[in-house]
Motif scaffolding. Structure first.
Motif, PDB file in Angstrom:
ATOM      1  N   TYR A 142       0.789  -1.212   0.078  1.00 51.48           N
ATOM      2  CA  TYR A 142       0.030  -0.124  -0.126  1.00 51.48           C
ATOM      3  C   TYR A 142       0.927   1.257  -0.151  1.00 51.48           C
ATOM      4  CZ  TYR A 142      -3.607   3.262   1.307  1.00 51.48           C
ATOM      5  OH  TYR A 142      -4.269   4.512   1.290  1.00 51.48           O
ATOM      6  N   PHE A 143       1.906   1.340   0.844  1.00 57.12           N
ATOM      7  CA  PHE A 143       2.810   2.368   0.979  1.00 57.12           C
ATOM      8  C   PHE A 143       3.662   2.489  -0.579  1.00 57.12           C
ATOM      9  CE2 PHE A 143       6.178   4.291   4.248  1.00 57.12           C
ATOM     10  CZ  PHE A 143       5.537   5.511   4.036  1.00 57.12           C
ATOM     11  N   LEU A 198       1.147   4.097  -3.053  1.00 65.19           N
ATOM     12  CA  LEU A 198       0.669   5.319  -2.623  1.00 65.19           C
ATOM     13  C   LEU A 198       1.718   6.340  -3.019  1.00 65.19           C
ATOM     14  CD1 LEU A 198      -1.143   7.358  -0.623  1.00 65.19           C
ATOM     15  CD2 LEU A 198       0.887   7.078   0.714  1.00 65.19           C
ATOM     16  N   LYS A 241       2.160   6.484  -7.014  1.00 60.40           N
ATOM     17  CA  LYS A 241       0.963   7.193  -7.454  1.00 60.40           C
ATOM     18  C   LYS A 241       1.341   8.817  -7.223  1.00 60.40           C
ATOM     19  CE  LYS A 241      -3.789   8.282  -6.957  1.00 60.40           C
ATOM     20  NZ  LYS A 241      -5.101   8.283  -6.069  1.00 60.40           N
ATOM     21  N   LEU A 284      -0.349  14.533  -0.442  1.00 61.04           N
ATOM     22  CA  LEU A 284       0.536  13.163  -0.107  1.00 61.04           C
ATOM     23  C   LEU A 284       0.333  13.001   1.444  1.00 61.04           C
ATOM     24  CD1 LEU A 284       2.636  10.937  -0.325  1.00 61.04           C
ATOM     25  CD2 LEU A 284       4.474  12.763   0.269  1.00 61.04           C
ATOM     26  N   TYR A 329      -0.210  10.315   4.699  1.00 59.97           N
ATOM     27  CA  TYR A 329       0.078   8.899   5.369  1.00 59.97           C
ATOM     28  C   TYR A 329      -1.109   8.483   6.326  1.00 59.97           C
ATOM     29  CZ  TYR A 329       4.815   9.993   3.488  1.00 59.97           C
ATOM     30  OH  TYR A 329       5.915  10.357   2.673  1.00 59.97           O
ATOM     31  N   ASP A 346      -3.690   6.769   5.970  1.00 62.45           N
ATOM     32  CA  ASP A 346      -4.400   5.423   5.747  1.00 62.45           C
ATOM     33  C   ASP A 346      -3.189   4.241   5.922  1.00 62.45           C
ATOM     34  OD1 ASP A 346      -6.859   6.628   5.541  1.00 62.45           O
ATOM     35  OD2 ASP A 346      -6.345   6.805   3.222  1.00 62.45           O
ATOM     36  N   ILE A 347      -1.993   4.794   6.205  1.00 62.44           N
ATOM     37  CA  ILE A 347      -0.915   3.780   6.218  1.00 62.44           C
ATOM     38  C   ILE A 347      -0.983   3.102   7.665  1.00 62.44           C
ATOM     39  CG2 ILE A 347       1.569   3.405   6.429  1.00 62.44           C
ATOM     40  CD1 ILE A 347       0.785   4.162   3.694  1.00 62.44           C
TER      41      ILE A 347
END
Length: 172
Positions: free
Chosen positions: A8-9, A12, A15, A47, A49, A51-52
């Protein structure tokens, strides 16, 4: 962090890099006013974080620092762009677009470095950000190179015009 958190990271950040490349490639378009003003066609990327999930402590401190630094660099880039825009000549906003393209090329390239490090740590395959000529990395690299050359040339011209006395070492 578990492998899903790494994935995921990584995605992210990739993107974000793609969005930085979009901004770096944006030269704007004239609006429909009687005296047209050049406007961006691409918005700035975000940018976050938030949802990390997972424990960041499993990452090396240097990587944590560099990744946590990215939003700060993003903010600094925005401030530099805003400063140039305020001083630029309305209409084509030439310097504004140059600064905008440069700052986002620089930010995107810095983010790619962190993506590569994260992919290596997680054992993921290489990023596709450099797979083709029109991928994000070559676009960012080309914009950055052009702007660095322009800035170096301007600095040399500035020194030639305004620095008539030879440089003296004040330390010795």
């Amino acid at each position: 962090m578990v492998p899903a958190d790494y994935a995921y990271f990584v995605f992210l950040l990739e993107k974000f890099v793609e969005s930085c490349a979009d901004v770096a490639a944006d030269t704007g378009e004239d609006n429909n006013d009687p005296q047209p003003i050049r406007e961006p066609t691409v918005d700035y990327p975000e940018l976050s974080y938030r949802d990390i999930t997972g424990d960041w402590k499993v990452l090396q401190p240097r990587i944590i620092y560099r990744i946590r630094e990215l939003p700060v660099l993003h903010s600094e880039a925005s401030k530099a762009i805003d400063y140039v825009k305020k001083a630029d000549f309305p209409g084509d906003y030439r310097e504004y677009f140059r600064e905008r393209r440069y700052q986002y090329a620089r930010l995107g390239l810095r983010t790619i470095i962190q993506v590569r490090r994260l992919r290596k740590i997680a054992g993921f395959p290489e990023t596709r950000l450099a797979a083709t000529f029109w991928s994000a990395q070559p676009v960012l690299w080309e914009v950055w190179r052009i702007e660095r050359r322009r800035r170096a040339k301007e600095a040399a011209e500035h020194r030639k015009l305004y620095c008539t006395e030879p440089y003296e070492d004040s330390m010795g």
